[in-house]
Motif scaffolding. Structure first.
Motif, PDB file in Angstrom:
ATOM      1  N   ILE A 142     -28.477  10.914 -47.025  1.00  0.00           N
ATOM      2  CA  ILE A 142     -27.201  11.481 -46.565  1.00  0.00           C
ATOM      3  C   ILE A 142     -26.765  12.591 -47.527  1.00  0.00           C
ATOM      4  O   ILE A 142     -26.413  13.703 -47.117  1.00  0.00           O
ATOM      5  CB  ILE A 142     -26.126  10.385 -46.444  1.00  0.00           C
ATOM      6  N   ASN A 143     -26.829  12.284 -48.830  1.00  0.00           N
ATOM      7  CA  ASN A 143     -26.350  13.261 -49.825  1.00  0.00           C
ATOM      8  C   ASN A 143     -27.176  14.537 -49.851  1.00  0.00           C
ATOM      9  O   ASN A 143     -26.677  15.597 -50.215  1.00  0.00           O
ATOM     10  CB  ASN A 143     -26.332  12.617 -51.214  1.00  0.00           C
ATOM     11  N   HIS A 144     -28.448  14.445 -49.490  1.00  0.00           N
ATOM     12  CA  HIS A 144     -29.317  15.631 -49.561  1.00  0.00           C
ATOM     13  C   HIS A 144     -29.533  16.320 -48.223  1.00  0.00           C
ATOM     14  O   HIS A 144     -30.216  17.346 -48.162  1.00  0.00           O
ATOM     15  CB  HIS A 144     -30.654  15.263 -50.213  1.00  0.00           C
ATOM     16  N   SER A 145     -28.969  15.782 -47.150  1.00  0.00           N
ATOM     17  CA  SER A 145     -29.023  16.514 -45.875  1.00  0.00           C
ATOM     18  C   SER A 145     -28.138  17.751 -46.012  1.00  0.00           C
ATOM     19  O   SER A 145     -27.188  17.755 -46.793  1.00  0.00           O
ATOM     20  CB  SER A 145     -28.485  15.640 -44.732  1.00  0.00           C
ATOM     21  N   ASP A 146     -28.437  18.788 -45.235  1.00  0.00           N
ATOM     22  CA  ASP A 146     -27.612  20.003 -45.335  1.00  0.00           C
ATOM     23  C   ASP A 146     -26.281  19.829 -44.614  1.00  0.00           C
ATOM     24  O   ASP A 146     -25.283  20.432 -44.971  1.00  0.00           O
ATOM     25  CB  ASP A 146     -28.399  21.191 -44.779  1.00  0.00           C
ATOM     26  N   ALA A 147     -26.287  19.021 -43.561  1.00  0.00           N
ATOM     27  CA  ALA A 147     -25.026  18.664 -42.881  1.00  0.00           C
ATOM     28  C   ALA A 147     -25.183  17.247 -42.348  1.00  0.00           C
ATOM     29  O   ALA A 147     -26.286  16.829 -41.994  1.00  0.00           O
ATOM     30  CB  ALA A 147     -24.731  19.631 -41.744  1.00  0.00           C
ATOM     31  N   VAL A 148     -24.060  16.526 -42.335  1.00  0.00           N
ATOM     32  CA  VAL A 148     -24.097  15.140 -41.852  1.00  0.00           C
ATOM     33  C   VAL A 148     -22.996  14.969 -40.821  1.00  0.00           C
ATOM     34  O   VAL A 148     -21.854  15.402 -41.037  1.00  0.00           O
ATOM     35  CB  VAL A 148     -23.884  14.140 -43.012  1.00  0.00           C
ATOM     36  N   THR A 149     -23.338  14.350 -39.696  1.00  0.00           N
ATOM     37  CA  THR A 149     -22.316  14.051 -38.693  1.00  0.00           C
ATOM     38  C   THR A 149     -22.332  12.546 -38.412  1.00  0.00           C
ATOM     39  O   THR A 149     -23.352  11.884 -38.586  1.00  0.00           O
ATOM     40  CB  THR A 149     -22.521  14.824 -37.369  1.00  0.00           C
ATOM     41  N   ALA A 150     -21.167  12.029 -37.982  1.00  0.00           N
ATOM     42  CA  ALA A 150     -21.064  10.617 -37.589  1.00  0.00           C
ATOM     43  C   ALA A 150     -20.388  10.594 -36.231  1.00  0.00           C
ATOM     44  O   ALA A 150     -19.555  11.465 -35.929  1.00  0.00           O
ATOM     45  CB  ALA A 150     -20.234   9.843 -38.607  1.00  0.00           C
ATOM     46  N   VAL A 151     -20.725   9.592 -35.412  1.00  0.00           N
ATOM     47  CA  VAL A 151     -20.255   9.603 -34.024  1.00  0.00           C
ATOM     48  C   VAL A 151     -18.820   9.077 -33.843  1.00  0.00           C
ATOM     49  O   VAL A 151     -18.304   9.117 -32.733  1.00  0.00           O
ATOM     50  CB  VAL A 151     -21.223   8.851 -33.073  1.00  0.00           C
ATOM     51  N   SER A 152     -18.208   8.587 -34.930  1.00  0.00           N
ATOM     52  CA  SER A 152     -16.794   8.177 -34.822  1.00  0.00           C
ATOM     53  C   SER A 152     -16.146   8.216 -36.200  1.00  0.00           C
ATOM     54  O   SER A 152     -16.840   8.213 -37.225  1.00  0.00           O
ATOM     55  CB  SER A 152     -16.680   6.769 -34.232  1.00  0.00           C
ATOM     56  N   GLU A 153     -14.820   8.213 -36.214  1.00  0.00           N
ATOM     57  CA  GLU A 153     -14.065   8.148 -37.480  1.00  0.00           C
ATOM     58  C   GLU A 153     -14.400   6.836 -38.178  1.00  0.00           C
ATOM     59  O   GLU A 153     -14.515   6.770 -39.403  1.00  0.00           O
ATOM     60  CB  GLU A 153     -12.549   8.207 -37.203  1.00  0.00           C
ATOM     61  N   SER A 154     -14.534   5.778 -37.376  1.00  0.00           N
ATOM     62  CA  SER A 154     -14.822   4.463 -37.933  1.00  0.00           C
ATOM     63  C   SER A 154     -16.170   4.470 -38.662  1.00  0.00           C
ATOM     64  O   SER A 154     -16.307   3.914 -39.757  1.00  0.00           O
ATOM     65  CB  SER A 154     -14.812   3.435 -36.794  1.00  0.00           C
ATOM     66  N   LEU A 155     -17.164   5.116 -38.059  1.00  0.00           N
ATOM     67  CA  LEU A 155     -18.486   5.157 -38.694  1.00  0.00           C
ATOM     68  C   LEU A 155     -18.439   5.991 -39.974  1.00  0.00           C
ATOM     69  O   LEU A 155     -19.098   5.661 -40.965  1.00  0.00           O
ATOM     70  CB  LEU A 155     -19.530   5.710 -37.714  1.00  0.00           C
ATOM     71  N   LYS A 156     -17.641   7.042 -39.955  1.00  0.00           N
ATOM     72  CA  LYS A 156     -17.482   7.856 -41.169  1.00  0.00           C
ATOM     73  C   LYS A 156     -16.902   6.980 -42.293  1.00  0.00           C
ATOM     74  O   LYS A 156     -17.392   6.977 -43.417  1.00  0.00           O
ATOM     75  CB  LYS A 156     -16.558   9.051 -40.881  1.00  0.00           C
ATOM     76  N   ARG A 157     -15.839   6.206 -41.955  1.00  0.00           N
ATOM     77  CA  ARG A 157     -15.223   5.317 -42.955  1.00  0.00           C
ATOM     78  C   ARG A 157     -16.240   4.311 -43.478  1.00  0.00           C
ATOM     79  O   ARG A 157     -16.357   4.096 -44.677  1.00  0.00           O
ATOM     80  CB  ARG A 157     -14.046   4.550 -42.318  1.00  0.00           C
ATOM     81  N   ASP A 158     -16.993   3.707 -42.560  1.00  0.00           N
ATOM     82  CA  ASP A 158     -17.995   2.710 -42.972  1.00  0.00           C
ATOM     83  C   ASP A 158     -19.030   3.337 -43.902  1.00  0.00           C
ATOM     84  O   ASP A 158     -19.479   2.710 -44.858  1.00  0.00           O
ATOM     85  CB  ASP A 158     -18.716   2.120 -41.745  1.00  0.00           C
ATOM     86  N   THR A 159     -19.402   4.576 -43.609  1.00  0.00           N
ATOM     87  CA  THR A 159     -20.419   5.249 -44.436  1.00  0.00           C
ATOM     88  C   THR A 159     -19.862   5.469 -45.845  1.00  0.00           C
ATOM     89  O   THR A 159     -20.528   5.196 -46.841  1.00  0.00           O
ATOM     90  CB  THR A 159     -20.809   6.613 -43.812  1.00  0.00           C
ATOM     91  N   LEU A 160     -18.605   5.930 -45.905  1.00  0.00           N
ATOM     92  CA  LEU A 160     -18.016   6.193 -47.220  1.00  0.00           C
ATOM     93  C   LEU A 160     -17.797   4.887 -47.987  1.00  0.00           C
ATOM     94  O   LEU A 160     -17.921   4.843 -49.207  1.00  0.00           O
ATOM     95  CB  LEU A 160     -16.698   6.964 -47.066  1.00  0.00           C
ATOM     96  N   ASN A 161     -17.507   3.799 -47.260  1.00  0.00           N
ATOM     97  CA  ASN A 161     -17.280   2.511 -47.932  1.00  0.00           C
ATOM     98  C   ASN A 161     -18.568   1.852 -48.408  1.00  0.00           C
ATOM     99  O   ASN A 161     -18.578   1.166 -49.417  1.00  0.00           O
ATOM    100  CB  ASN A 161     -16.572   1.524 -46.989  1.00  0.00           C
TER     101      ASN A 161
END
Ligand code: GMT
Length: 375
Positions: A142-161
């Motif tokens: 994830i950190n080395h991809s040039d761009a990262v997308t997530a399919v929901s706000e919830s998934l973004k939160r889970d990824t950061l957590n």
């Protein structure tokens, strides 16, 4: 622009999103090169802008487990070089993002730069990815991809957590192609399934444990006890046998039909009255959105990204995971009065329209264009 898409070829989930995205990009004159170990389920048509490259599995007696990630990385190197790929878009982090990074590094040494977009879909983060077996590689990818997308706000939160992330994550929700997912006149289907005008409930999934399909059957048993109804179970997977046993135990077997995997799911959704989604975790719930596009309201759990799709009291209702009684009560409320059902159906369609592909596709194009500017 030439875009490489790496995805799973399977029915449902990330493979479907990747395929539908590729088809839409091809319709806008991008050249789209799919890379997968077999032809994606919805890639069954001819389009001069769409190409499919199969990752052939190399078997050797020493490999009890075929090193798929290595084979995929080599394939990506070849496809990028041969087809002058400008952007590589990988769907589902494991192992697509790490294979893409390996390929990118190899290409970099040969003077070829290809930016990588990683789209996170769900279990690559919530269930599988956060397990220590995968976590360091997923975090790195994830950190080395040039761009990262997530399919929901919830998934973004889970990824950061769950991971150690320094990268920006753009939320780009899943989408609906209304040229396909729209309510169709299929009265003959309705008559065949529900000859006495019973209400038709439906669930579609890959029948994995995370979907809690047993709860679908339990909720249906409570509903069928009160109003004449039928349940269609679409899909297949590891829990199928257990579900069949439960159907027999609950005594509603005669009102449940297992349809297996279906290609033209929109035709069946068109005659349904209610969609049941009882998952333990669900980053988005594309299956529910597809139902809503066909004017089917949703009874679901309130987990993960589902509340971003199904709106409480408007397009359906949301209950705690495992709360069978609450789900059955809400379903009966919607199904017991035809004018209420009609309102929920039209609300479901309206909400689905906010995920129209024409609104979502430009968000991906924006990500690609920004990366091209930086290259
Ligand atoms: O488990 C699945 O349903 C398949 C999985 C996948 O990644 O292939 O689906 C995930 O991605 C879909 C498309 O973005 C989402 O709509 C699903 O909610 C998500 N599944 C889970 O989070 C369990």
């Amino acid at each position: 622009m030439n875009i490489g898409i790496v995805c799973y070829p399977t029915f449902g989930g990330s493979g479907v999103v990747a395929t539908e995205l590729g088809k839409a990009l091809a319709a806008k004159n991008y050249n789209v090169h799919f890379i997968s170990y077999s032809q994606p389920a919805r890639l069954d048509f001819f389009n001069p802008n769409v190409f499919f490259h199969e990752v052939s599995i190399y078997k050797y007696p020493l490999f009890e487990y075929v090193p798929y990630e290595t084979i995929l990385a080599s394939k990506i190197v070849d496809i990028v070089k041969q087809n002058k790929i400008d952007i590589l878009h990988v769907h589902y982090a494991i192992p697509h993002a790490s294979a893409a990074l390996m390929a990118k590094n190899i290409l970099e040494e040969q003077g070829i730069h290809v930016p990588i977009v990683t789209t996170l879909h769900g279990t690559d983060i919530t269930l599988v990815g956060k397990d220590p077996t995968f976590e360091p590689v997923v975090s790195y990818s994830i950190n080395h991809s040039d761009a990262v997308t997530a399919v929901s706000e919830s998934l973004k939160r889970d990824t950061l957590n769950n991971f150690h992330i320094q990268k920006d994550i753009h939320v780009i929700p899943n989408f609906i192609d209304f040229s396909r997912f729209t309510k169709q006149k299929k009265e003959h289907f309705k008559k065949a399934i529900a000859p006495l005008n019973e209400k038709i409930l439906v669930h579609t999934s890959n029948f994995r444990k995370v979907k809690r399909v047993e709860d679908v059957v339990k909720v249906f048993a409570l509903i069928a006890d009160k109003i004449p109804s039928k349940l269609l179970l679409i899909g297949d997977g590891p829990e199928r046998t257990n579900i069949e046993l439960l159907c027999r135990e609950t005594g509603v077997c005669d009102r449940i039909t297992f349809l297996g995997k279906q290609e033209q799911i929109e035709e069946i959704l068109s005659v349904c009255d209610l969609f049941l989604l009882t998952s333990e975790t669900e980053s988005f719930g594309l299956a529910a959105l597809e139902a809503m596009a066909c004017e089917v309201p949703v009874i679901s759990t309130n987990t993960g990204g589902i509340p971003e799709v199904n709106v409480e009291g408007i397009t359906g209702f949301l209950s705690d995971v495992g709360d069978i009684e609450s789900m059955a009560k809400n379903a009966l409320y919607i199904l017991s009065d035809d004018s209420i059902l009609k309102t929920f159906k039209s609300n479901a369609l309206k909400q689905a329209q906010s995920f129209h592909i024409d609104k979502i596709l430009p968000m991906y194009e924006e990500v690609y264009k920004n990366l091209m500017k930086q290259s």
